[in-house]
Design an enzyme around this catalytic site. Structure first.
Site, PDB file in Angstrom:
ATOM      1  N   TYR A 139      20.288 -34.702 -65.554  1.00  6.46           N
ATOM      2  CA  TYR A 139      20.730 -34.478 -64.176  1.00  6.46           C
ATOM      3  C   TYR A 139      21.700 -35.571 -63.740  1.00  6.46           C
ATOM      4  CZ  TYR A 139      20.567 -34.271 -59.090  1.00  6.46           C
ATOM      5  OH  TYR A 139      20.922 -34.219 -57.772  1.00  6.46           O
ATOM      6  N   SER A 177      25.576 -36.615 -56.013  1.00  6.78           N
ATOM      7  CA  SER A 177      24.324 -37.307 -55.723  1.00  6.78           C
ATOM      8  C   SER A 177      24.566 -38.783 -55.929  1.00  6.78           C
ATOM      9  CB  SER A 177      23.205 -36.836 -56.664  1.00  6.78           C
ATOM     10  OG  SER A 177      22.078 -37.691 -56.581  1.00  6.78           O
TER      11      SER A 177
END
Length: 255
Positions: free
Chosen positions: A145, A132
């Site tokens: 995360y 990401s």
């Protein structure tokens, strides 16, 4: 027979990876938690398909999938399974954060370790890790995360260097926010944030990742907007990047 293994294959990017790899004539082993949706993906593709139903947040499921891969000729592994959480770290459920690390980090390490020796022995193959753009900087309000994706980015780049010249490659696919089930699964409305206000189409992200794997690229960031953001984040001092990210991801109640 060689196989492409895709985790998190029941929806989102994983289901699209299944479609695009099947179009390349790959036999597929699809792993996911939702059996109904996983089998729907399997029925849609026109190649030999096996399914593995399990929660990669548990050691038992990871052990079972590693056993399933033992002795199998895996040419492609797509580590796509993962999820995020959202909110102030101190207010999030500790067990959910542990599960996040188990899926996003531990399972990925185990599965990569399971297939790489065989790939190296055959002199071909590739591992595609879905990361990401949050991996470029600290992610306040998505702290665990973001940290998990930074780990995967670092691991991917290290393994790319270790395997260079072997016929095997490890690629990190770093998409920005994309139209998948990820945002809905956060459990909070994040549409007010600068980060999640606009979502990219998933199909070009998957195609870009597979092209990068074909070409032996270490890292691919699809989309000029996200490449520019990633470059800017790398140039900032860490504390500045943290403050910018906090502003972009701040919950509505804290705005």
């Amino acid at each position: 027979m060689s196989w492409a293994v895709i985790t998190g294959a029941s929806s989102g990017l994983g289901a699209i990876f299944a479609d695009q790899l099947a179009q390349r004539g790959r036999s597929l082993l699809l792993a996911g938690r939702d059996e109904t949706r996983l089998r729907a993906v399997a029925e849609r593709v026109e190649q030999q398909v096996e399914v593995f139903v399990g929660d990669l947040g548990t050691r038992e499921s990871v052990d079972a999938l590693v056993t399933r891969l033992d002795g199998r000729e895996v040419d492609v592994l797509v580590n796509n399974a993962g999820f995020g959480t959202y909110g102030p770290f101190a207010e999030l459920d500790a067990e959910r954060e542990r599960e996040l690390v188990a899926v996003n980090v531990d399972a990925l390490v185990r599965l990569s370790h399971a297939v790489l020796p065989g790939m190296l022995a055959r002199g071909r193959g590739g591992v595609l890790n879905v990361v990401s753009t949050i991996a470029f900087q600290p992610g306040p309000y998505q702290a665990t995360y973001g940290a998990s994706k930074a780990f995967v980015l670092s691991l991917s780049q290290a393994l790319w260097a270790e395997t260079r010249g072997s016929g095997v490659t490890v690629t990190a696919l770093r998409p920005g926010p994309t139209r998948t089930g990820f945002v809905d699964a956060l459990g909070s409305d994040v549409s007010h944030t600068a980060v999640y206000r606009r979502l990219a189409a998933p199909e070009p992200v998957v195609a870009a990742g597979l092209r990068a794997l074909d070409r032996g690229r270490a890292v691919i960031v699809p989309g000029w907007r996200y490449r520019a953001m990633a470059t800017g984040a790398r140039l900032m001092p860490g504390w500045v990047s943290s403050l910018v990210s906090a502003r972009m991801l701040r919950p509505a109640a804290a705005s």
